[in-house]
Write a protein that holds these residues in place. Sequence first.
Motif: not given
Length: 337
Positions: A107-115, A121-124, A179-185
């Motif tokens: 969820f943290g990584g998904t939220l980072a991609i959305i934002l 930042g995604l890693i953190v 963003k959706l393809p990035n999240i899924v991948f």
Amino acid sequence: MVYLSYRNLLIAFITLTMMLILISLAIGHYSISISQVINILFIYLNQNTNQIPILDQQVIWQVRIPRILLAFLSGAGLALCGVVLQGVFYNPLVDPHVIGVNSGAAFGGTLAIILNFSTFGLIVLAFLFGLLTLILIFSFIHSIKQNSLLMLVLIGLILSGFFSALVSLMQYLADTEEKLPNIVFWLLGSFATATWNKLILLAIPIILASYLLTTLSWRINILSLGDNEAKNLGISTPFSRWLILLLCTLIISIQVAVSGCIGWIGLIIPHAARLIVGANHQRLLPITFWLGGCFMIIVDDIARLISSAEVPIGIITALLGAPCFVLLLRQQILKKS
């Protein structure tokens, strides 16, 4: 005699790892000969460096070495967490998903991609939400004053379902074009974006946490006997369990942050390792670490070679993991009968 046999086995796995790394460096859509790979690895000892193509050097040093080492450490860390959690919960069907850290980090990584956060930042954010999951579990258990193993598992599963629902919500709200393809991948797991910076971010916590877990292997042996036996032997079960869970959380969350969610490794590799060295965690943990790393290198090679497009690691581990797990279960049933 047993010690020498175990030592030779460990040396064999380390040697196998080195061979797999060398082969993996050579294969790919841009193939490089083994001899050329060796020349590039020892480039500073090579007198004819001008004869080595710059492209070959860049492919090895900038692309393949970070990716292969990232794959090895991810597989080794997940496998180690799997065998440790199976020992702590004295249940061979437990894997890193049971404490909910995977879902929290996802969820943290998904939220980072959305934002639109950067890679760092995604890693953190993924790591922080993975850590938050463990803090929530600890807080709930402390508030209801029920520090039992069953309650820990139940709360972990509840939080896992909660964060999985939030991940689905983020996918529903995400831009379908980009963003959706990035999240899924990303959620399916991949080492395609491996860099030296990501490798360092992953290597430091995994190596330190793995070393500490290995030094705690005798405590895991005692915890695997059950809480009553551990208390009779003078072991503080809450402190030992939470320390081990914290170290596993560190490994799992940083792995998810760097390379996405990868399943089955923490479930099947410990079973395979037990068939080799038995249930003594002092021997089981090192063998599981190297076996998990070797398996992930092979899986990543398949992901790179199976098609011209990058195949997510999570798909391959599921396709390989399910039948392997059935075979391992069959082997154990036949062994007991």
